[in-house]
Scaffold this motif. Structure first.
Motif, PDB file in Angstrom:
ATOM      1  N   ALA A  58       0.627  -1.157  -0.025  1.00 25.91           N
ATOM      2  CA  ALA A  58      -0.124   0.020   0.001  1.00 25.91           C
ATOM      3  C   ALA A  58       0.729   1.218   0.037  1.00 25.91           C
ATOM      4  O   ALA A  58       0.441   2.202  -0.766  1.00 25.91           O
ATOM      5  CB  ALA A  58      -0.902   0.060   1.050  1.00 25.91           C
ATOM      6  N   VAL A  59       1.841   1.295   0.678  1.00 24.76           N
ATOM      7  CA  VAL A  59       2.987   2.257   0.713  1.00 24.76           C
ATOM      8  C   VAL A  59       3.422   2.664  -0.433  1.00 24.76           C
ATOM      9  O   VAL A  59       3.546   3.723  -1.081  1.00 24.76           O
ATOM     10  CB  VAL A  59       3.910   2.186   2.004  1.00 24.76           C
ATOM     11  CG1 VAL A  59       5.125   3.116   1.685  1.00 24.76           C
ATOM     12  CG2 VAL A  59       3.167   2.538   3.412  1.00 24.76           C
ATOM     13  N   ALA A  60       3.772   1.501  -1.243  1.00 22.57           N
ATOM     14  CA  ALA A  60       4.416   1.584  -2.568  1.00 22.57           C
ATOM     15  C   ALA A  60       3.660   2.263  -3.346  1.00 22.57           C
ATOM     16  O   ALA A  60       4.207   2.792  -4.491  1.00 22.57           O
ATOM     17  CB  ALA A  60       5.222   0.376  -2.865  1.00 22.57           C
ATOM     18  N   VAL A  61       2.345   1.910  -3.649  1.00 19.12           N
ATOM     19  CA  VAL A  61       1.538   2.825  -4.657  1.00 19.12           C
ATOM     20  C   VAL A  61       0.837   4.012  -3.981  1.00 19.12           C
ATOM     21  O   VAL A  61       0.125   4.561  -4.762  1.00 19.12           O
ATOM     22  CB  VAL A  61       0.274   1.525  -4.870  1.00 19.12           C
ATOM     23  CG1 VAL A  61       0.904   0.630  -5.504  1.00 19.12           C
ATOM     24  CG2 VAL A  61      -0.422   1.451  -3.854  1.00 19.12           C
ATOM     25  N   SER A  62       1.108   4.463  -2.801  1.00 19.95           N
ATOM     26  CA  SER A  62       0.444   5.657  -2.516  1.00 19.95           C
ATOM     27  C   SER A  62       1.368   6.927  -2.682  1.00 19.95           C
ATOM     28  O   SER A  62       2.582   6.660  -2.700  1.00 19.95           O
ATOM     29  CB  SER A  62       0.420   5.549  -0.944  1.00 19.95           C
ATOM     30  OG  SER A  62      -0.763   4.712  -0.623  1.00 19.95           O
ATOM     31  N   PRO A  63       0.621   7.990  -2.921  1.00 20.36           N
ATOM     32  CA  PRO A  63       1.441   9.283  -3.185  1.00 20.36           C
ATOM     33  C   PRO A  63       2.347   9.619  -2.007  1.00 20.36           C
ATOM     34  O   PRO A  63       1.639   9.329  -1.030  1.00 20.36           O
ATOM     35  CB  PRO A  63       0.385  10.378  -3.583  1.00 20.36           C
ATOM     36  CG  PRO A  63      -0.757   9.717  -3.016  1.00 20.36           C
ATOM     37  CD  PRO A  63      -0.670   8.227  -2.909  1.00 20.36           C
ATOM     38  N   ARG A  64       2.996  10.291  -2.091  1.00 17.79           N
ATOM     39  CA  ARG A  64       4.296  10.979  -0.923  1.00 17.79           C
ATOM     40  C   ARG A  64       3.209  11.761  -0.207  1.00 17.79           C
ATOM     41  O   ARG A  64       2.418  12.673  -0.622  1.00 17.79           O
ATOM     42  CB  ARG A  64       5.283  11.618  -1.661  1.00 17.79           C
ATOM     43  CG  ARG A  64       6.151  12.258  -0.559  1.00 17.79           C
ATOM     44  CD  ARG A  64       7.326  13.093  -1.100  1.00 17.79           C
ATOM     45  NE  ARG A  64       7.990  13.591  -0.073  1.00 17.79           N
ATOM     46  CZ  ARG A  64       9.320  13.137   0.231  1.00 17.79           C
ATOM     47  NH1 ARG A  64       9.821  12.010  -0.517  1.00 17.79           N
ATOM     48  NH2 ARG A  64      10.189  13.670   1.163  1.00 17.79           N
ATOM     49  N   GLY A  65       3.269  11.741   1.159  1.00 17.76           N
ATOM     50  CA  GLY A  65       2.147  12.451   1.935  1.00 17.76           C
ATOM     51  C   GLY A  65       0.889  11.865   2.160  1.00 17.76           C
ATOM     52  O   GLY A  65       0.026  12.420   2.639  1.00 17.76           O
ATOM     53  N   GLY A  66       0.687  10.782   1.469  1.00 16.73           N
ATOM     54  CA  GLY A  66      -0.685  10.133   1.326  1.00 16.73           C
ATOM     55  C   GLY A  66      -0.944   9.368   2.648  1.00 16.73           C
ATOM     56  O   GLY A  66      -0.245   9.425   3.598  1.00 16.73           O
ATOM     57  N   CYS A  67      -2.192   8.761   2.610  1.00 21.91           N
ATOM     58  CA  CYS A  67      -2.716   7.951   3.825  1.00 21.91           C
ATOM     59  C   CYS A  67      -3.029   6.499   3.391  1.00 21.91           C
ATOM     60  O   CYS A  67      -3.557   6.466   2.319  1.00 21.91           O
ATOM     61  CB  CYS A  67      -3.721   8.802   4.497  1.00 21.91           C
ATOM     62  SG  CYS A  67      -4.467   7.985   6.120  1.00 21.91           S
ATOM     63  N   ILE A  68      -2.864   5.676   4.260  1.00 25.78           N
ATOM     64  CA  ILE A  68      -3.201   4.267   4.175  1.00 25.78           C
ATOM     65  C   ILE A  68      -4.182   3.950   5.497  1.00 25.78           C
ATOM     66  O   ILE A  68      -4.053   4.782   6.398  1.00 25.78           O
ATOM     67  CB  ILE A  68      -2.428   3.316   4.109  1.00 25.78           C
ATOM     68  CG1 ILE A  68      -1.185   2.949   5.289  1.00 25.78           C
ATOM     69  CG2 ILE A  68      -1.553   3.447   2.752  1.00 25.78           C
ATOM     70  CD1 ILE A  68      -0.403   2.077   5.365  1.00 25.78           C
ATOM     71  N   THR A  69      -5.144   3.131   5.463  1.00 25.94           N
ATOM     72  CA  THR A  69      -6.039   2.701   6.604  1.00 25.94           C
ATOM     73  C   THR A  69      -5.614   1.071   6.837  1.00 25.94           C
ATOM     74  O   THR A  69      -5.868   0.338   5.939  1.00 25.94           O
ATOM     75  CB  THR A  69      -7.093   2.929   6.525  1.00 25.94           C
ATOM     76  OG1 THR A  69      -7.414   4.277   6.269  1.00 25.94           O
ATOM     77  CG2 THR A  69      -8.138   2.571   7.645  1.00 25.94           C
ATOM     78  N   VAL A  70      -5.249   0.713   8.169  1.00 25.32           N
ATOM     79  CA  VAL A  70      -4.999  -0.437   8.390  1.00 25.32           C
ATOM     80  C   VAL A  70      -6.170  -0.989   9.123  1.00 25.32           C
ATOM     81  O   VAL A  70      -6.778  -0.327  10.043  1.00 25.32           O
ATOM     82  CB  VAL A  70      -3.635  -0.926   9.301  1.00 25.32           C
ATOM     83  CG1 VAL A  70      -3.729  -2.159  10.006  1.00 25.32           C
ATOM     84  CG2 VAL A  70      -2.392  -0.445   8.646  1.00 25.32           C
ATOM     85  N   LEU A  71      -6.734  -2.117   8.576  1.00 29.69           N
ATOM     86  CA  LEU A  71      -7.878  -2.777   9.092  1.00 29.69           C
ATOM     87  C   LEU A  71      -7.785  -4.315   9.929  1.00 29.69           C
ATOM     88  O   LEU A  71      -7.048  -4.953   9.262  1.00 29.69           O
ATOM     89  CB  LEU A  71      -8.907  -2.963   8.072  1.00 29.69           C
ATOM     90  CG  LEU A  71      -9.117  -1.701   7.387  1.00 29.69           C
ATOM     91  CD1 LEU A  71      -9.642  -1.992   5.897  1.00 29.69           C
ATOM     92  CD2 LEU A  71     -10.181  -0.589   8.083  1.00 29.69           C
ATOM     93  N   CYS A  72      -8.417  -4.609  10.704  1.00 27.88           N
ATOM     94  CA  CYS A  72      -8.346  -5.705  11.416  1.00 27.88           C
ATOM     95  C   CYS A  72      -9.589  -6.107  12.308  1.00 27.88           C
ATOM     96  O   CYS A  72     -10.160  -5.212  13.098  1.00 27.88           O
ATOM     97  CB  CYS A  72      -7.027  -5.863  12.599  1.00 27.88           C
ATOM     98  SG  CYS A  72      -6.926  -7.453  13.570  1.00 27.88           S
ATOM     99  N   ARG A  73     -10.063  -7.288  12.005  1.00 23.37           N
ATOM    100  CA  ARG A  73     -11.350  -7.666  12.439  1.00 23.37           C
ATOM    101  C   ARG A  73     -11.580  -9.233  12.823  1.00 23.37           C
ATOM    102  O   ARG A  73     -10.808 -10.009  12.256  1.00 23.37           O
ATOM    103  CB  ARG A  73     -12.632  -7.269  11.535  1.00 23.37           C
ATOM    104  CG  ARG A  73     -13.904  -7.609  11.946  1.00 23.37           C
ATOM    105  CD  ARG A  73     -14.966  -7.326  10.937  1.00 23.37           C
ATOM    106  NE  ARG A  73     -14.955  -8.346   9.892  1.00 23.37           N
ATOM    107  CZ  ARG A  73     -14.933  -8.267   8.492  1.00 23.37           C
ATOM    108  NH1 ARG A  73     -14.762  -6.847   8.188  1.00 23.37           N
ATOM    109  NH2 ARG A  73     -14.856  -9.076   7.831  1.00 23.37           N
ATOM    110  N   ARG A  74     -12.117  -9.425  13.810  1.00 22.70           N
ATOM    111  CA  ARG A  74     -12.093 -10.869  14.509  1.00 22.70           C
ATOM    112  C   ARG A  74     -13.750 -11.091  14.427  1.00 22.70           C
ATOM    113  O   ARG A  74     -14.853 -10.357  14.654  1.00 22.70           O
ATOM    114  CB  ARG A  74     -11.728 -11.067  15.863  1.00 22.70           C
ATOM    115  CG  ARG A  74     -11.916 -12.266  16.513  1.00 22.70           C
ATOM    116  CD  ARG A  74     -11.246 -12.224  17.834  1.00 22.70           C
ATOM    117  NE  ARG A  74     -12.438 -11.563  18.677  1.00 22.70           N
ATOM    118  CZ  ARG A  74     -12.732 -11.676  20.020  1.00 22.70           C
ATOM    119  NH1 ARG A  74     -11.888 -12.529  20.669  1.00 22.70           N
ATOM    120  NH2 ARG A  74     -13.445 -10.938  20.724  1.00 22.70           N
TER     121      ARG A  74
END
Length: 148
Positions: A58-74
């Motif tokens: 996700a970081v590799a395809v995101s623009p510099r200064g961009g944002c990702i969201t990490v998700l975790c669900r049980r």
């Protein structure tokens, strides 16, 4: 951005900077949740490897200064981890696993860190299933399920 927002006790959603440093922070926060949920060391280890690969992609395809969201669900099936990014491009299906030989790698100093491309192979090997869900906003969530 590292705020942690839980939609429910069984879900974790964390917006983060699209930075390589986010992988370690994401794992630290997710691991604490997995410990609270009573997951064993083996399940946490697999989740860590999967999450690290998904964050790196996700970081590799995101623009510099961009944002990702990490998700975790049980849930009753097990554990799902995923990472959302704003890039509309879908990951390529990983090539079949072949034996990697040292001569297959480009070990020149300027290319030493560019010998990757096996992340989704690792994700597929450690998960019960994995996939990509396009988002209405144009991005996507790349996710994996584990038995826990």
């Amino acid at each position: 951005m590292t705020s942690t927002e839980a939609k429910s006790p069984d879900e974790l959603r964390m917006p983060m900077a699209a930075s390589p440093a986010s992988a370690g922070l994401a794992w630290s926060l997710v691991e604490q949740r997995l410990i609270c949920w009573g997951l064993g060391e083996d399940a946490r280890y697999d989740a860590r490897l999967i999450l690290s690969e998904l964050v790196a992609n996700a970081v590799a395809v995101s623009p510099r200064g961009g944002c990702i969201t990490v998700l975790c669900r049980r849930d009753e099936i097990g554990l799902a981890v995923g990472v959302a990014d704003t890039d509309p491009g879908l990951p390529r299906e990983p090539a079949p696993v072949t034996e990697l030989r040292p001569e297959d790698l480009d070990l020149r100093e300027e290319n030493f860190d560019d010998n990757g491309g096996r992340g989704l192979v690792i994700v597929k090997a450690l998960s019960t299933c994995c996939g990509v869900t396009p988002l209405p906003s144009g991005g996507k969530i790349v996710w994996a399920r584990l038995r826990a």
